[in-house]
Motif scaffolding. Structure first.
Motif, mmCIF file in Angstrom:
data_model
loop_
_atom_site.group_PDB
_atom_site.id
_atom_site.type_symbol
_atom_site.label_atom_id
_atom_site.label_comp_id
_atom_site.label_asym_id
_atom_site.label_seq_id
_atom_site.Cartn_x
_atom_site.Cartn_y
_atom_site.Cartn_z
ATOM 1 N N UNK A 161 7.595 4.716 5.463
ATOM 2 C CA UNK A 161 7.898 5.130 6.788
ATOM 3 C C UNK A 161 7.502 6.673 6.872
ATOM 4 N N UNK A 162 7.764 7.285 5.718
ATOM 5 C CA UNK A 162 7.531 8.563 5.832
ATOM 6 C C UNK A 162 6.258 9.150 5.985
ATOM 7 N N UNK A 163 5.369 8.394 5.357
ATOM 8 C CA UNK A 163 3.966 8.515 5.497
ATOM 9 C C UNK A 163 3.385 8.289 6.631
ATOM 10 N N UNK A 164 4.002 7.253 7.192
ATOM 11 C CA UNK A 164 3.485 6.635 8.539
ATOM 12 C C UNK A 164 3.918 8.088 9.543
ATOM 13 N N UNK A 165 4.755 8.868 9.531
ATOM 14 C CA UNK A 165 5.072 9.800 10.509
ATOM 15 C C UNK A 165 3.982 10.636 10.647
ATOM 16 N N UNK A 166 3.144 10.978 9.564
ATOM 17 C CA UNK A 166 1.853 11.787 9.795
ATOM 18 C C UNK A 166 1.037 11.368 10.755
ATOM 19 N N UNK A 167 0.933 9.870 10.504
ATOM 20 C CA UNK A 167 0.056 9.243 11.716
ATOM 21 C C UNK A 167 0.420 9.485 13.165
ATOM 22 N N UNK A 226 -4.891 2.905 -0.940
ATOM 23 C CA UNK A 226 -5.967 3.724 -0.094
ATOM 24 C C UNK A 226 -5.512 4.226 1.079
ATOM 25 N N UNK A 227 -4.446 3.351 1.721
ATOM 26 C CA UNK A 227 -4.094 3.971 2.882
ATOM 27 C C UNK A 227 -3.076 5.212 2.589
ATOM 28 N N UNK A 228 -2.107 5.273 1.534
ATOM 29 C CA UNK A 228 -1.535 6.149 1.255
ATOM 30 C C UNK A 228 -2.226 7.682 0.692
ATOM 31 N N UNK A 229 -3.397 7.280 -0.043
ATOM 32 C CA UNK A 229 -4.325 8.401 -0.161
ATOM 33 C C UNK A 229 -4.994 8.953 0.916
ATOM 34 N N UNK A 230 -5.321 8.158 2.172
ATOM 35 C CA UNK A 230 -5.890 8.839 3.114
ATOM 36 C C UNK A 230 -4.660 9.440 3.989
ATOM 37 N N UNK A 231 -3.609 9.011 4.257
ATOM 38 C CA UNK A 231 -2.363 9.740 4.762
ATOM 39 C C UNK A 231 -1.914 10.865 4.210
ATOM 40 N N UNK A 232 -1.884 10.872 2.920
ATOM 41 C CA UNK A 232 -1.578 12.222 2.217
ATOM 42 C C UNK A 232 -2.639 13.219 2.462
ATOM 43 N N UNK A 233 -3.854 12.814 2.623
ATOM 44 C CA UNK A 233 -5.119 13.695 2.602
ATOM 45 C C UNK A 233 -4.780 14.492 4.209
ATOM 46 N N UNK A 277 -10.834 3.952 1.819
ATOM 47 C CA UNK A 277 -10.011 3.307 2.817
ATOM 48 C C UNK A 277 -10.773 1.822 3.386
ATOM 49 N N UNK A 278 -11.844 2.482 3.980
ATOM 50 C CA UNK A 278 -12.567 1.529 4.765
ATOM 51 C C UNK A 278 -12.973 0.467 3.983
#
Length: 571
Positions: A113-119, A483-490, A524-525
């Motif tokens: 949920x914290x990662x999702x906040x970035x999006x 891969x979603x986590x990697x993209x979000x953290x980037x 990710x894709x």
């Protein structure tokens, strides 16, 4: 030292999305809490904790070495301190796990949920995501290119056009009030040489020994004669002045048009000659004499620049009574300060290292703050084609020009290639590489990622799925694939990248980051299906992934925009 007086646990900030900066603030706040509770001196803590992404994802999403940094000062075994911190961090807002590793590292895993906040932040803030206030309240005069109007722009000036314009955008994104300024050198010996070269071209003669060469001189001379057919029959002084006035203006108009075509425009074009005609140079020279900063020796007036850190004193008024270049530089700096600029950034070529101390010394001699002067030095650019360096331009005859580069690879590739490396490093631009439409061409790689995302949005629309926006209801906790986590953290690293690019005056950090972001997206894709297949109905996961894709597209567009490079929707 103030932390040492804290008497009890302090409020722990909520984690505002997963960015290294936000995590660093959280880790430090937790450390203050832990040390205070154990009667340990919080003054041992650094001003900012270091939080980085480990190279091996098995070690966690982020890691901090804070325990290793301060354990010795506190007289505590590093692993013990790391254990206390890890226990306090586990379960804190946004952190799902904190583990001790090695001699005292702490590996952190972030909650979905914290990662999702970035999006959500990117979707909400759009073009301003990552902007900050580092330069807020600063009035910045950014002077760059400033090439003499004696010929077409060469590659060094072209590099400063790309880097300077990008830096202006980056500083503005960090809250600075930036004025882009071109110092128009329309006085001095180089202009005299240019005029003599024009006169020779007009007569059909070879250029003088110290003059300029190239077919452009014939073009400019022909235009002068077209406008003034009797120019060559005028008396010597009138003839030279006519060729100077028309020729210099023609050359400068061409330079301005080439820069505009390169997407680099200026707020101010400052004429060096105005400093002499207005009496500013003479007035400041007299002031410096009165204050004792100038002395007379060998029939010349010298500025005591060694008293202010320069390696030698500089001639301000030459033995023939003519002002040296530094005389104009002093008056120009004084003029900038009089216009209200509190930071004057000069972007100069590789042969201008001496100007760093010289300009700071000039500021000090004027009893001003030398730190209001900042000089950036750019190194050489070489063009390579078919494995061989390009030495000459067809038009200039002696140098490779901006238009040679743009004609070979286009504006986007030229700007990206010139801003992709640190300006203080010499670069070779392989024209064969930068003209390819393949993924080994860095600008194509980044632009293709943006075009791919735009195509994805169009495909989603055909399926009746709208691209998520800031008001879309989203279940971003579902984005828990590695891969979603990697993209979000980037994505989350972008604000810090932009902050550093402004603070260090290094816009190349944006380009390198965009390549990392494009790489994270492509991975990710390949791993995560985004759109429903066949008769499958779209669900919350599809919507969440579309939101992640839109955030990535927005950020690619933002970064390319700061570099002055297009973000195409089709390629």
């Amino acid at each position: 030292m103030a932390e040492a007086t804290l008497s009890g646990p302090q409020p722990i900030p909520r984690l505002p999305g997963v960015t290294p900066a936000a995590l660093a603030d959280l880790v430090r706040a937790v450390a203050v809490d832990v040390l205070t509770g154990r009667d340990l001196d919080t003054a041992a803590l650094p001003a900012a904790a270091t939080v980085e992404r480990p190279r091996n994802p098995d070690h966690g999403d982020y890691a901090t070495n804070l325990a290793l940094q301060v354990a010795k000062k506190l007289g505590v075994p590093p692993r013990d301190l790391a254990g206390w911190l890890a226990e306090a961090l586990t379960g804190r807002d946004g952190i799902s796990a904190a583990d001790v590793a090695g001699p005292g590292f702490i590996n952190l895993r972030i909650a979905a949920d914290a990662q999702g906040d970035i999006v959500r932040q990117v979707l909400t803030q759009g073009e301003t995501y990552g902007h900050g206030d580092l330069m807020a309240g600063r009035r910045i005069n950014l002077e760059f290119v400033s090439a003499n109007p004696t010929g077409p722009l060469h590659l060094g000036g072209t590099r400063w056009a790309a880097v300077g314009d990008a830096l202006g955008r980056v500083l503005t994104a960090q809250g600075g009030e930036v004025t882009r300024e071109y110092y128009f050198n329309d006085a001095g010996a180089q202009i005299d040489r240019f005029v003599r070269s024009l006169l020779a071209a007009a007569r059909g003669e070879a250029p003088p020994e110290d003059g300029y060469a190239g077919s452009y001189l014939s073009d400019v001379a022909a235009e002068v004669l077209r406008r003034e057919p009797s120019a060559l029959s005028l008396p010597d002084e009138e003839r030279a002045e006519l060729f100077r006035e028309i020729g210099v203006n023609l050359m400068f108009d061409e330079i301005k048009q080439d820069l505009h075509n390169f997407r680099t425009d200026f707020d101010v074009y400052f004429h060096e000659d105005s400093l002499h005609k207005s009496g500013s140079v003479e007035k400041l020279v007299e002031q410096l004499k009165e204050k004792g900063h100038l002395y007379f020796e060998d029939n010349a007036w010298w500025l005591r620049t060694t008293e202010f850190g320069d390696d030698k004193d500089r001639v301000v008024i030459k033995s023939d009574g003519a002002p040296a270049y530094i005389a104009g530089d002093i008056a120009y700096f004084h003029d900038k300060r009089a216009r209200g600029f509190d930071l004057c950034i000069y972007m100069l070529g590789a042969d201008h290292h001496g100007y760093i101390a010289r300009l700071k010394a000039a500021a000090a001699a004027l009893e001003d703050d030398p730190d209001t002067v900042e000089v950036l030095i750019g190194q050489m650019v070489n063009l390579v084609s078919d494995g061989k360096p390009m030495r000459m331009s067809k038009r200039s005859g002696t140098i490779v020009t901006m238009n040679d580069l743009v004609d070979s690879v286009g504006v986007d590739a030229a700007r990206y290639a010139l801003t992709r490396s640190s300006a203080n490093a010499t670069i070779d631009i392989d024209l064969d590489l930068w003209s390819r439409r393949t993924n080994d061409n860095p600008v194509f790689y980044v632009q293709y990622a943006h075009a791919r995302l735009a195509s994805l949005a169009r495909n989603a629309a055909e399926l009746g799925l709208a691209v998520p926006g800031k008001d879309t209801a989203l279940d971003l906790d579902l984005l828990d694939h590695p891969r979603e986590g990697d993209l979000i953290r980037t994505i989350g690293e972008y604000p810090e990248i932009l902050h550093k690019a402004a603070d260090l005056r290094e816009p190349h950090r944006i380009a390198r980051y965009l390549e990392e972001l494009a790489s994270a997206y492509h991975k990710f894709y390949d791993a995560c299906r985004i759109l429903p297949m066949g008769d499958e109905e779209a669900g919350p996961l599809h919507t969440a992934r579309l939101a992640l894709c839109e955030a990535t597209r927005q950020l690619l567009a933002n970064g390319l925009g700061l570099l002055g490079v297009d973000a195409p929707e089709r390629m």
